[in-house]
Motif scaffolding. Sequence first.
Motif, mmCIF file in Angstrom:
data_model
loop_
_atom_site.group_PDB
_atom_site.id
_atom_site.type_symbol
_atom_site.label_atom_id
_atom_site.label_comp_id
_atom_site.label_asym_id
_atom_site.label_seq_id
_atom_site.Cartn_x
_atom_site.Cartn_y
_atom_site.Cartn_z
ATOM 1 N N UNK A 174 0.823 -1.195 0.000
ATOM 2 C CA UNK A 174 0.000 0.000 0.000
ATOM 3 C C UNK A 174 0.865 1.256 0.000
ATOM 4 N N UNK A 175 1.935 1.236 0.816
ATOM 5 C CA UNK A 175 2.851 2.373 0.860
ATOM 6 C C UNK A 175 3.590 2.574 -0.452
ATOM 7 N N UNK A 176 4.006 1.492 -1.073
ATOM 8 C CA UNK A 176 4.707 1.567 -2.356
ATOM 9 C C UNK A 176 3.772 2.101 -3.437
ATOM 10 N N UNK A 177 2.526 1.627 -3.449
ATOM 11 C CA UNK A 177 1.541 2.097 -4.437
ATOM 12 C C UNK A 177 1.323 3.597 -4.314
ATOM 13 N N UNK A 178 1.210 4.071 -3.078
ATOM 14 C CA UNK A 178 1.005 5.503 -2.853
ATOM 15 C C UNK A 178 2.204 6.304 -3.330
ATOM 16 N N UNK A 179 3.405 5.818 -3.047
ATOM 17 C CA UNK A 179 4.634 6.506 -3.455
ATOM 18 C C UNK A 179 4.743 6.582 -4.971
ATOM 19 N N UNK A 180 4.366 5.495 -5.654
ATOM 20 C CA UNK A 180 4.459 5.445 -7.121
ATOM 21 C C UNK A 180 3.267 6.117 -7.807
ATOM 22 N N UNK A 181 2.258 6.486 -7.016
ATOM 23 C CA UNK A 181 1.053 7.117 -7.562
ATOM 24 C C UNK A 181 0.378 6.210 -8.590
ATOM 25 N N UNK A 182 0.169 4.952 -8.180
ATOM 26 C CA UNK A 182 -0.505 3.969 -9.019
ATOM 27 C C UNK A 182 -1.608 3.325 -8.184
ATOM 28 N N UNK A 183 -2.549 2.611 -8.807
ATOM 29 C CA UNK A 183 -3.571 1.900 -8.028
ATOM 30 C C UNK A 183 -2.935 0.934 -7.043
ATOM 31 N N UNK A 184 -3.641 0.687 -5.955
ATOM 32 C CA UNK A 184 -3.093 -0.185 -4.918
ATOM 33 C C UNK A 184 -2.709 -1.547 -5.497
ATOM 34 N N UNK A 185 -1.488 -1.956 -5.249
ATOM 35 C CA UNK A 185 -0.973 -3.217 -5.777
ATOM 36 C C UNK A 185 -1.676 -4.370 -5.068
ATOM 37 N N UNK A 186 -2.403 -5.161 -5.844
ATOM 38 C CA UNK A 186 -3.145 -6.299 -5.297
ATOM 39 C C UNK A 186 -2.950 -7.484 -6.226
ATOM 40 N N UNK A 187 -2.700 -8.647 -5.638
ATOM 41 C CA UNK A 187 -2.484 -9.848 -6.446
ATOM 42 C C UNK A 187 -2.956 -11.072 -5.685
ATOM 43 N N UNK A 188 -3.313 -12.104 -6.432
ATOM 44 C CA UNK A 188 -3.727 -13.372 -5.839
ATOM 45 C C UNK A 188 -2.616 -14.415 -5.851
ATOM 46 N N UNK A 189 -1.584 -14.155 -6.644
ATOM 47 C CA UNK A 189 -0.466 -15.091 -6.740
ATOM 48 C C UNK A 189 0.803 -14.311 -7.060
ATOM 49 N N UNK A 190 1.938 -14.983 -6.938
ATOM 50 C CA UNK A 190 3.222 -14.352 -7.246
ATOM 51 C C UNK A 190 3.264 -13.942 -8.717
ATOM 52 N N UNK A 191 2.721 -14.751 -9.597
ATOM 53 C CA UNK A 191 2.708 -14.415 -11.022
ATOM 54 C C UNK A 191 1.900 -13.151 -11.268
ATOM 55 N N UNK A 192 0.751 -13.053 -10.606
ATOM 56 C CA UNK A 192 -0.065 -11.843 -10.751
ATOM 57 C C UNK A 192 0.712 -10.624 -10.263
ATOM 58 N N UNK A 193 1.425 -10.792 -9.166
ATOM 59 C CA UNK A 193 2.190 -9.689 -8.594
ATOM 60 C C UNK A 193 3.268 -9.200 -9.552
#
Length: 310
Positions: free
Chosen positions: A219-238
């Motif tokens: 959540x902190x990284x997403x805010x810093x990068x000014x992108x939608x909140x990073x959410x994934x269901x698997x490592x591949x999605x991430x």
Amino acid sequence: MGMEIQDGRKQLMEEAKNFVNTKVGGRPLRYFMRGTVGHGEDVAFWLDTWLLDEPLKTAFPDLISKEADKRVSVADRFISQSSDGRYSWSWNSDLSDSILRSRLEQLIGLLDSVILATGKARWKWTSALDGSFSVKAVKKLLNGDQVQEKCFVLDWCNWIPAKVNIHVWRLEMNKVLTAEALRKRNVGIRDTTCPLCHSEDESADHLFIGCFIASTVWSGVSSWCNIPNIFALSIRDLLSFYKDLGLSEKKRDAVQGIIMITCWSVWRARNNVKFSNSSVRIESIISEIKTLSFLWFSNRSRYKGLDWKD
């Protein structure tokens, strides 16, 4: 540069020794090396690929089970070159079964078209029109098979160190030694809970995605990068998240590397807690991610000379 193999099976197998157990379309990679027998003395009758697109041991498993000399050469199985098709066999028991006799007749029918010649065997790479073997040809064959099977291919990030790329590559293959991975390797460990949150067993998906600490970091990284909140269901999605954000090329390259660096920093924080008895601090993890990302991107990427405000 391609090289035609003319010195027999030994040289060709030496070229491809790292691919012995690799399969393409369900076929072992070594089956793509096929020989023309020549005098037949340096080609294994059952074990090499020469008559069919697979060794005879695979095409006729019932017959090779009765074979007394499984490493026999092609030349040793031919008595003459006459059209009556006489062959020399060495069975460890009588082929009294009608099915085995029928299978032997099928094999003989294939062998009747074989004519031995002079000279050594010549080995060719069947996936190339000119029969040339090269690393490039193998890579093309493997990549084509990966596309057909829709396998995940990790995009290497050029501006982060190799150790971070390798860590993420191992992470996607579930080779990072979490408690779950160690348990699958029959390594006895007393505590299998996540060292960061102590709420669930430590698997790769939990540690890097589901853990409360990791999700807060993302959540902190997403805010810093000014992108939608990073959410994934698997490592591949991430690891593929950055592809669907519709970013400019520059920012896409940056976000790709930052995701990988975040995985690296979370793993470092985990190890510090587990092996150095350090306390986990989310702000410290995020601070490390920002520092490493800025340092490496501004010095190692093609966008050098970046200011911190950028």
